[in-house]
Design a protein around this motif. Structure first.
Motif, PDB file in Angstrom:
ATOM      1  N   PRO A  21       0.844  -1.196   0.000  1.00  0.00           N
ATOM      2  CA  PRO A  21       0.000   0.000   0.000  1.00  0.00           C
ATOM      3  C   PRO A  21       0.885   1.254   0.000  1.00  0.00           C
ATOM      4  O   PRO A  21       1.687   1.447   0.897  1.00  0.00           O
ATOM      5  CB  PRO A  21      -0.787  -0.117   1.309  1.00  0.00           C
ATOM      6  N   ASN A  24      -2.361   5.434  -0.561  1.00  0.00           N
ATOM      7  CA  ASN A  24      -3.770   5.047  -0.727  1.00  0.00           C
ATOM      8  C   ASN A  24      -4.060   4.242  -1.991  1.00  0.00           C
ATOM      9  O   ASN A  24      -5.190   4.247  -2.490  1.00  0.00           O
ATOM     10  CB  ASN A  24      -4.687   6.270  -0.669  1.00  0.00           C
ATOM     11  N   LYS A  25      -3.066   3.567  -2.528  1.00  0.00           N
ATOM     12  CA  LYS A  25      -3.289   2.639  -3.635  1.00  0.00           C
ATOM     13  C   LYS A  25      -2.325   1.464  -3.464  1.00  0.00           C
ATOM     14  O   LYS A  25      -1.334   1.565  -2.742  1.00  0.00           O
ATOM     15  CB  LYS A  25      -3.094   3.326  -4.991  1.00  0.00           C
ATOM     16  N   ASN A  26      -2.630   0.356  -4.091  1.00  0.00           N
ATOM     17  CA  ASN A  26      -1.759  -0.817  -4.017  1.00  0.00           C
ATOM     18  C   ASN A  26      -0.888  -0.894  -5.261  1.00  0.00           C
ATOM     19  O   ASN A  26      -1.375  -0.711  -6.374  1.00  0.00           O
ATOM     20  CB  ASN A  26      -2.585  -2.096  -3.907  1.00  0.00           C
ATOM     21  N   ASP A 110       4.480   4.989   2.497  1.00  0.00           N
ATOM     22  CA  ASP A 110       4.106   6.028   1.545  1.00  0.00           C
ATOM     23  C   ASP A 110       5.314   6.832   1.095  1.00  0.00           C
ATOM     24  O   ASP A 110       6.370   6.822   1.714  1.00  0.00           O
ATOM     25  CB  ASP A 110       3.092   6.982   2.183  1.00  0.00           C
TER      26      ASP A 110
END
Length: 112
Positions: A21, A24-26, A110
């Motif tokens: 992750p 907010n996306k994989n 992130d």
């Protein structure tokens, strides 16, 4: 911010695929971890799982302190996140052939 530990098996060179992750996306990446015996350090290569494109080749896995702790700092333009080598003992020691995946872990998170 989500943080994921890479699934590293101690004491062996390895390749694996991992979905992480990031922002907010994989994203799914292929990893290759190889120990350089003469140099006494690990290096990591990363490719895009979908396209097979090599993103980073032979990145040394070395300890560092902020702001150089982010292994991917110079590759921020790729948007694949940040990675930090963590020592379970809390020191800044080099991971050995047997300690990466046991006493030394790579945390992925992130972009920063």
């Amino acid at each position: 911010m989500a943080t994921t530990l890479l699934p590293i098996a101690p004491g062996r060179n390895q390749t694996f695929t991992c979905t992480l992750p990031v922002d907010n996306k994989n994203i799914t990446l292929n990893f290759s971890l190889t120990y350089n015996s003469p140099g006494g350090y690990w290096f990591m290569s990363i490719s895009d799982h979908e396209t097979g494109e090599m993103l980073i080749d032979s990145l040394p896995v070395l300890p560092g302190e902020y702001p150089s702790a982010n292994l991917l700092g110079q590759y921020s333009y790729l948007g694949i996140g940040s990675a930090v080598l963590i020592s379970a003992s809390g020191d800044n020691s080099m991971p050995t052939f047997d300690s990466l995946g046991r006493e030394h872990l790579i945390a992925w998170g992130d972009n920063f």
